[in-house]
Design an enzyme around this catalytic site. Structure first.
Site, PDB file in Angstrom:
ATOM      1  N   HIS A  46      41.494  35.233  28.197  1.00 39.02           N
ATOM      2  CA  HIS A  46      40.959  34.008  28.793  1.00 39.02           C
ATOM      3  C   HIS A  46      39.890  34.338  29.841  1.00 39.02           C
ATOM      4  O   HIS A  46      38.826  33.700  29.891  1.00 39.02           O
ATOM      5  CB  HIS A  46      42.088  33.204  29.432  1.00 39.02           C
ATOM      6  N   GLU A  68      42.184  33.891  21.543  1.00 39.41           N
ATOM      7  CA  GLU A  68      42.981  33.214  22.562  1.00 39.41           C
ATOM      8  C   GLU A  68      43.844  32.109  21.935  1.00 39.41           C
ATOM      9  O   GLU A  68      45.010  31.925  22.312  1.00 39.41           O
ATOM     10  CB  GLU A  68      42.036  32.633  23.614  1.00 39.41           C
ATOM     11  N   ASN A 417      43.303  65.794  13.979  1.00 45.72           N
ATOM     12  CA  ASN A 417      43.708  66.992  13.247  1.00 45.72           C
ATOM     13  C   ASN A 417      45.231  67.133  13.241  1.00 45.72           C
ATOM     14  O   ASN A 417      45.843  67.479  12.227  1.00 45.72           O
ATOM     15  CB  ASN A 417      43.066  68.219  13.897  1.00 45.72           C
TER      16      ASN A 417
END
Length: 681
Positions: A46, A68, A417
């Protein structure tokens, strides 16, 4: 009102709010019943929406508004949480981060996010996101981004003529949208490899951004190429996907007539969310107030934001003060004035304290780098069908900002990795008697004047025999040498250039490139990386870094009338040798150093120092190291050890060979800092 004065604050605060969203989403995924976490995410979203609307970034505000709405429905128990829903929200956060980065780099913050918006709207209506949501949304975004980049740009008369004639002669015309991985280390190199592949298959007509900007890496992760070829779209796509670190390829047949007129109708496109809706959403309603919890009081902030450039200026001014302090010290000694001597001593203590304060101001918690990894690990685990948890310790450990800026990419590479080659699949782990969820521990801590970062996993570990066989087949070492190696030395073979034990090239971790890029980057920062591993138990990568790159310990040496500084981190020892002990091997002067032939580098010849006195019968040598390679630097004399502040040479002297910077000594003289890595290389 001029909003540019608030831009820097907007960018920093936006990054903080998005980081909060990412962190809390990961918490919510583990504890979906905790609605307080949803409220925390909602507040950040918000606030970000309001800031974006105020600054005029409508695309950013619109997407945040859609996210939102979904969060509001979640906290009111109107929507049930699911893995697919989390995927879409995470993708929305990724797009928001890309928009903010665009603004930070001087862009307009625009991004085509219709695919994500469509998914959010489906969720808001109570519909489940479509299967394979991430793949479909990403593909849709790629196509839309491609259209956004190419349609509006158009083609000049020459390009249209070439395309039209190629079509008449039976050639295929394609527009190719190519997306690189977000953690791509060398974007310009990947672009070059893509162009090299395409030029073997046809003729490249146009690129967007232009080639000049691509070479300078002045683009996000995606670029578009127009080409003509006799090959099919599938053939072209398959060839490009073989280029390492390419994440997405969308090949579209070029409709010349459609694109000729598309630009004229571009203004008629419907925006994703009407502006009126955004404005209305900014007005709080009575229901909204009831939904919100009571605001939590927080302690007033005692901090301010300071641009790093201002700290650099402060450091430079401080260095000028150090020069004057050194001169005052000399004057005090010459005059033998007790009061002046006491004043200079007091000034020395104050400047030392000031130096400590300035350096501490440049220190940044490694948390700023570590924060990106939980979300990355979550997505990779889903991509690899593995269960992995990431534990972070010591995120508050501080490093100099210059080190922080460089360490991110090596850590990304090592974590990817570990997930790809280290952690096994749940089935393999259960068969070995392990918990089906693998663990990666990322830890940072101080020790002396260094910071240590550990990446530890409880995966398969490193197979020594497999590494040795690969090294032998690649010609990295001989059978005789292999028989003498310790376990630690065998593990470090994976840092050799181009070394990879992967049977097939993976799109997740090394992609066949190997870990040499990681090692080179860390060593360029004055650090080192070591490996310890036990097969079927896991591996530990230990990175050692200097606290700061601004201040380094050096050995000051003299070459005729000139002074040079050699970093202590590169020095093994110093020695005095006789000229009679020098031998020749392969047109190179060498000495016998503890049973090994050590090449000698005469700095007076390398730096072309004019000789003003007769040479001595013995030579002063500094033994330096880069990795496992040694060399002896011949100097005229040793002056002593001291701590200096590293100053860059500036834009006009970037080509100076084997010189990494300069420092101003206490007497006002300038000493050049030798780059031992370049000399040995």
């Amino acid at each position: 009102m001029d909003m540019n004065q608030y831009l820097e604050v907007f960018i920093e605060e936006s990054k903080e709010h998005l980081q909060t969203c990412s962190e809390q989403l990961l918490v919510l995924e583990k504890h979906p019943e905790d609605l307080s976490v949803v409220n925390e995410i909602f507040r950040s979203a918000h606030t970000l929406k309001g800031m974006s609307a105020t600054m005029g970034y409508e695309d950013l505000a619109n997407l945040t508004h859609k996210m939102e709405n979904v969060l509001d429905a979640i906290r009111n128990s109107q929507i049930v949480l699911s893995p697919e829903l989390f995927d879409v929200i995470f993708l929305a956060v990724d797009d928001l981060e890309a928009m903010v980065m665009s603004i930070a780099e001087g862009g307009d913050g625009k991004r085509n996010v219709m695919g994500v918006v469509h998914q959010l709207e489906m969720i808001e209506k109570g519909e489940s996101p479509v299967s394979s949501a991430i793949a479909e949304v990403a593909a849709a975004s790629a196509v839309l981004d491609k259209e956004e980049m190419t349609v509006g740009e158009g083609y000049d008369e020459f390009e249209w003529t070439v395309l039209q004639q190629s079509k008449d002669q039976g050639f295929n015309s394609f527009e190719i949208s190519i997306g690189l991985r977000e953690d791509c280390l060398l974007k310009a190199a990947r672009v070059f490899m893509v162009f090299e592949v395409l030029e073997k298959s046809g003729e490249v007509i146009k690129s967007h951004p232009p080639v000049e900007l691509l070479e300078e890496e002045q683009f996000d992760q995606r670029f578009t190429i127009t080409m003509v070829t006799t090959e099919s779209s599938d053939e072209i796509k398959n060839k490009i996907m073989k280029v390492s670190e390419v994440d997405q390829v969308v090949v579209t047949a070029l409709d010349l007539e459609h694109l000729r007129y598309a630009a004229h109708s571009k203004e008629d496109k419907v925006t994703e969310i009407p502006k009126q809706e955004t404005n209305n959403a900014e007005l709080p309603t009575e229901n909204d107030d009831k939904k919100k919890q009571a605001p939590v009081k927080s302690a007033s902030s005692k901090t301010i934001r300071v641009n790093i450039e201002r700290l650099d200026i402060l450091m430079n001014l401080f260095e000028e003060l150090v020069i004057d302090r050194g001169r005052l010290d000399q004057i005090s000694s010459n005059l033998d004035n007790q009061e002046l001597h006491e004043t200079v001593e007091r000034m020395s203590r104050i400047t030392s304290d000031l130096q400590t304060i300035v350096l501490n101001m440049r220190m940044v918690p490694v948390e700023t780098v570590f924060n990106r990894f939980p979300k990355m690990v979550r997505q990779l685990a889903r991509d690899l069908n593995k269960k992995v948890s990431l534990e972070i310790n010591g995120a508050e450990t501080e490093l100099d900002r210059t080190v922080i800026d460089e360490i991110g990419d090596p850590l990304v590479h090592l974590i990817r990795n570990a997930m790809d080659h280290g952690i096994e699949t749940p089935e393999e782990r259960l068969a070995k008697g392990k918990n089906e969820e693998g663990k990666i521990l990322l830890k940072a801590y101080h020790s002396g004047n260094h910071v240590f970062i550990e990446i530890e996993d409880d995966g398969a570990g490193i197979n020594k025999d497999r590494v040795l066989n690969k090294a032998l087949s690649n010609g990295i070492l001989t059978k005789e040498t292999a028989a003498t190696l310790t376990d630690k030395q065998i593990y470090e073979l994976i840092f050799a250039s181009g070394f990879s034990t992967a049977e097939t090239i993976s799109d997740v971790s090394g992609r066949g490139v190997g870990l040499d890029v990681v090692k080179n980057t860390i060593e360029s920062l004055g650090g080192s990386v070591t490996i310890d591993s036990k097969e079927n138990e896991g591996s530990i990568f230990l990175i050692q870094l200097p606290l700061t790159l601004s201040i380094i310990s050096v050995m000051l040496v003299a070459i005729q009338n000139e002074k040079y500084a050699i970093p202590l981190s590169s020095i093994i020892e110093t020695a005095i040798i006789k000229k009679a002990d020098i031998m020749n091997a392969h047109n190179q002067q060498v000495i016998d150093f503890r049973g090994k032939l050590l090449p000698l580098l005469f700095l007076k010849d390398i730096f072309e120092v004019p000789i003003s006195q007769e040479e001595e019968e013995s030579l002063s040598v500094v033994i330096v190291r880069k990795g496992d390679k040694l060399a002896g630097l011949v100097v005229d004399s040793f002056i002593g050890q001291l701590e200096i502040v590293l100053k860059p040479l500036g834009n006009y002297l970037t080509s100076a060979f084997a010189i990494s910077g300069a420092t101003i000594l206490g007497d006002g003289q300038v000493a050049l800092i030798i780059d031992c890595n370049t000399l040995i290389h």
